[in-house]
Design a protein around this motif. Structure first.
Motif, PDB file in Angstrom:
ATOM      1  N   LYS A 129      24.632   9.215 -26.379  1.00 50.97           N
ATOM      2  CA  LYS A 129      25.310   9.272 -27.674  1.00 50.97           C
ATOM      3  C   LYS A 129      24.842  10.476 -28.497  1.00 50.97           C
ATOM      4  N   SER A 130      24.647  11.590 -27.799  1.00 50.22           N
ATOM      5  CA  SER A 130      24.220  12.819 -28.471  1.00 50.22           C
ATOM      6  C   SER A 130      25.331  13.336 -29.377  1.00 50.22           C
ATOM      7  N   SER A 131      24.940  13.993 -30.455  1.00 52.45           N
ATOM      8  CA  SER A 131      25.896  14.528 -31.422  1.00 52.45           C
ATOM      9  C   SER A 131      25.139  15.396 -32.423  1.00 52.45           C
ATOM     10  N   PRO A 132      25.848  16.112 -33.288  1.00 53.31           N
ATOM     11  CA  PRO A 132      25.161  16.883 -34.329  1.00 53.31           C
ATOM     12  C   PRO A 132      24.346  16.005 -35.280  1.00 53.31           C
ATOM     13  N   SER A 133      24.739  14.745 -35.435  1.00 47.45           N
ATOM     14  CA  SER A 133      24.050  13.861 -36.385  1.00 47.45           C
ATOM     15  C   SER A 133      22.914  13.057 -35.760  1.00 47.45           C
ATOM     16  N   ASN A 134      22.784  13.104 -34.437  1.00 46.15           N
ATOM     17  CA  ASN A 134      21.695  12.382 -33.769  1.00 46.15           C
ATOM     18  C   ASN A 134      20.428  13.228 -33.877  1.00 46.15           C
ATOM     19  N   LYS A 135      19.433  12.746 -34.578  1.00 50.41           N
ATOM     20  CA  LYS A 135      18.241  13.545 -34.865  1.00 50.41           C
ATOM     21  C   LYS A 135      17.032  13.149 -34.013  1.00 50.41           C
ATOM     22  N   ASP A 136      17.223  12.338 -32.988  1.00 51.42           N
ATOM     23  CA  ASP A 136      16.113  12.001 -32.101  1.00 51.42           C
ATOM     24  C   ASP A 136      15.611  13.276 -31.428  1.00 51.42           C
ATOM     25  N   ARG A 137      14.300  13.481 -31.499  1.00 46.00           N
ATOM     26  CA  ARG A 137      13.750  14.743 -31.002  1.00 46.00           C
ATOM     27  C   ARG A 137      12.265  14.569 -30.711  1.00 46.00           C
ATOM     28  N   LEU A 138      11.797  15.166 -29.635  1.00 45.54           N
ATOM     29  CA  LEU A 138      10.384  15.107 -29.297  1.00 45.54           C
ATOM     30  C   LEU A 138       9.627  16.239 -29.983  1.00 45.54           C
ATOM     31  N   ASP A 139       8.429  15.936 -30.435  1.00 45.05           N
ATOM     32  CA  ASP A 139       7.579  16.930 -31.078  1.00 45.05           C
ATOM     33  C   ASP A 139       7.130  17.981 -30.058  1.00 45.05           C
ATOM     34  N   TYR A 140       7.097  19.228 -30.483  1.00 47.68           N
ATOM     35  CA  TYR A 140       6.726  20.308 -29.569  1.00 47.68           C
ATOM     36  C   TYR A 140       5.352  20.079 -28.954  1.00 47.68           C
ATOM     37  N   THR A 146       0.825  -1.202   0.000  1.00 47.78           N
ATOM     38  CA  THR A 146       0.000   0.000   0.000  1.00 47.78           C
ATOM     39  C   THR A 146       0.861   1.256   0.000  1.00 47.78           C
ATOM     40  N   SER A 147       2.161   1.099   0.210  1.00 47.41           N
ATOM     41  CA  SER A 147       3.093   2.224   0.168  1.00 47.41           C
ATOM     42  C   SER A 147       3.646   2.346  -1.246  1.00 47.41           C
ATOM     43  N   ALA A 148       3.681   3.548  -1.772  1.00 43.54           N
ATOM     44  CA  ALA A 148       4.139   3.741  -3.146  1.00 43.54           C
ATOM     45  C   ALA A 148       5.068   4.937  -3.239  1.00 43.54           C
ATOM     46  N   VAL A 149       6.145   4.775  -3.989  1.00 42.78           N
ATOM     47  CA  VAL A 149       7.068   5.871  -4.259  1.00 42.78           C
ATOM     48  C   VAL A 149       6.416   6.778  -5.298  1.00 42.78           C
ATOM     49  N   GLN A 150       6.285   8.048  -4.969  1.00 34.41           N
ATOM     50  CA  GLN A 150       5.584   8.985  -5.842  1.00 34.41           C
ATOM     51  C   GLN A 150       6.565   9.811  -6.679  1.00 34.41           C
ATOM     52  N   PRO A 151       6.190  10.126  -7.915  1.00 35.44           N
ATOM     53  CA  PRO A 151       7.046  11.002  -8.728  1.00 35.44           C
ATOM     54  C   PRO A 151       6.981  12.431  -8.226  1.00 35.44           C
ATOM     55  N   SER A 152       8.103  13.132  -8.291  1.00 37.58           N
ATOM     56  CA  SER A 152       8.113  14.545  -7.906  1.00 37.58           C
ATOM     57  C   SER A 152       8.747  15.423  -8.978  1.00 37.58           C
ATOM     58  N   SER A 153       9.371  14.813  -9.969  1.00 37.43           N
ATOM     59  CA  SER A 153       9.972  15.581 -11.058  1.00 37.43           C
ATOM     60  C   SER A 153       9.841  14.807 -12.353  1.00 37.43           C
ATOM     61  N   LEU A 154       9.862  15.521 -13.455  1.00 33.42           N
ATOM     62  CA  LEU A 154       9.862  14.898 -14.780  1.00 33.42           C
ATOM     63  C   LEU A 154      10.935  15.559 -15.619  1.00 33.42           C
ATOM     64  N   ALA A 155      11.823  14.735 -16.169  1.00 33.85           N
ATOM     65  CA  ALA A 155      12.848  15.235 -17.088  1.00 33.85           C
ATOM     66  C   ALA A 155      12.388  15.012 -18.519  1.00 33.85           C
ATOM     67  N   LEU A 156      12.496  16.029 -19.320  1.00 30.77           N
ATOM     68  CA  LEU A 156      12.131  15.950 -20.729  1.00 30.77           C
ATOM     69  C   LEU A 156      13.394  16.018 -21.566  1.00 30.77           C
ATOM     70  N   HIS A 157      13.759  14.896 -22.184  1.00 29.87           N
ATOM     71  CA  HIS A 157      14.900  14.879 -23.102  1.00 29.87           C
ATOM     72  C   HIS A 157      14.392  15.407 -24.441  1.00 29.87           C
ATOM     73  N   VAL A 158      14.401  16.693 -24.594  1.00 33.91           N
ATOM     74  CA  VAL A 158      13.725  17.306 -25.736  1.00 33.91           C
ATOM     75  C   VAL A 158      14.362  16.926 -27.064  1.00 33.91           C
ATOM     76  N   THR A 159      15.664  16.685 -27.058  1.00 39.53           N
ATOM     77  CA  THR A 159      16.376  16.273 -28.263  1.00 39.53           C
ATOM     78  C   THR A 159      17.690  15.599 -27.877  1.00 39.53           C
ATOM     79  N   TYR A 160      18.151  14.676 -28.715  1.00 41.76           N
ATOM     80  CA  TYR A 160      19.494  14.121 -28.534  1.00 41.76           C
ATOM     81  C   TYR A 160      20.473  14.729 -29.528  1.00 41.76           C
ATOM     82  N   THR A 161      20.010  15.726 -30.290  1.00 39.55           N
ATOM     83  CA  THR A 161      20.933  16.498 -31.112  1.00 39.55           C
ATOM     84  C   THR A 161      21.747  17.398 -30.193  1.00 39.55           C
TER      85      THR A 161
END
Length: 344
Positions: free
Chosen positions: A30-41, A4-19
């Motif tokens: 493995k971020s770099s200029p050529s890494n194009k992984d990115r979250l949509d706005y 019945t005990s639960a660890v609760q979230p208190s923060s959220l990290a948004l990796h907006v891009t790996y570029t």
């Protein structure tokens, strides 16, 4: 796991891009200029809107290099701030090449409601960014009233550490929120490029303060259970196809995971040692593990441990639940640790 005990979230990290304009050898993503992984706005904005303000206190924008988002980052910081969340941007401050540029970029973020700037600086960043950028960003950030922190990733032979950073900054260092020494974990690019580096003698192996308390949305659209230093391990992925409307349900499911609660209560190295002791394996040495993230990668990917993992978790489920109850009873289950500075 029945608890019945639960660890609760208190923060959220948004990796907006790996570029990233840098290609640091230690980068776990493995971020770099050529890494194009990115979250949509729109996904990012909808995620911030979906956050339960009674649980989450902090939204951190990181990457990759979040400053590459330009005005869209300003808009996202503004949205999070208007919703009442504390806001943080994690950056290499590569942009701070001149006073007018640094002032323009940081002023826009401050007006949007930015609370904290966390600067990543160490031997690995020095290959690409001058320390003068760091000094400039610190000075201007503080002048604007932004809380500024610096995080340095180090191995045994590193030239840069918190003491040297403070010394180089002089009086400016007294106004910093913190300067963190973070041990090198050989994950991501570091697993290959830095395999010969020796770990810090002070590397932390113990309970993980970020799992469940500080989930991360990766730039690949996966909701991760922790800060995401080892983002490609399936057992740390809460939702592989994240949608904002799924957030609360995904977290509730994750809170019942014996594995994730073990990592929070005891840590990954403890899990390695337990598996070894109960199955006749050689006892793992802390001298061979750079930190919690490296231990997590080992215990969750190395067949030496993974073949015993399901049975170990099943056998200790009640014990882990009991530990949660005990921490809860003592008022220590939610002790605020994840609101502190996350690894850069």
């Amino acid at each position: 796991m029945n608890s019945t005990s639960a660890v609760q979230p208190s923060s959220l990290a948004l990796h907006v891009t790996y570029t990233c304009p840098l290609t640091c050898k230690h980068c776990c993503f493995k971020s770099s200029p050529s890494n194009k992984d990115r979250l949509d706005y729109d996904l990012l904005a909808q995620t911030i809107e979906a956050l339960d303000a009674s649980k989450y206190r902090l939204v951190a924008f990181t990457g990759g290099e979040p400053m590459l988002l330009g005005s869209k980052l300003v808009d996202l910081v503004s949205l999070a701030s208007r919703r009442g969340f504390k806001t943080r941007v994690v950056s290499s401050v590569h942009f701070a090449v001149r006073d007018n540029i640094a002032s323009s970029r940081l002023t826009a973020l401050k007006k949007a409601g930015l609370d904290e700037l966390s600067i990543s600086w160490d031997d690995y960043h020095e290959e690409f960014v001058s320390f003068e950028n760091v000094r400039r960003a610190v000075r201007i950030g503080l002048e604007l009233g932004i809380g500024v922190a610096i995080s340095a990733t180090e191995d045994q032979g590193s030239k840069w550490n918190s003491a040297r950073i403070r010394s180089e900054l002089g009086p400016l260092a007294d106004a910093l929120l913190t300067v963190c020494d973070s041990p090198l974990n050989k994950t991501g690019r570091a697993e290959i490029d830095l395999q010969d580096k020796q770990k810090l003698a002070t590397s932390h192996l113990g309970p993980c303060p970020y799992v469940l308390t500080g989930p991360t949305l990766s730039a690949k659209g996966k909701l991760l259970a922790c800060c995401g230093v080892v983002p490609e391990i399936p057992s740390l992925v809460i939702d592989p196809h994240f949608e904002p409307s799924h957030l609360d349900g995904a977290m509730e499911k994750a809170q019942k995971s014996v594995l994730l609660n073990w990592l929070y209560v005891h840590g990954p190295f403890h899990l390695m040692k337990t598996i070894a002791a109960e199955n006749g394996l050689p006892e793992p040495s802390s001298l061979d593990v750079g930190g919690n993230c490296e231990a997590c990668q080992n215990v969750l990917t190395d067949p030496t441990y993974t073949r015993f993992l399901p049975d170990t978790l099943s056998a200790h489920a009640d014990s882990v639940a009991g530990s949660l109850h005990a921490l809860d009873a003592l008022g220590l289950l939610q002790d605020g640790r994840p609101i502190q500075f996350m690894p850069a």
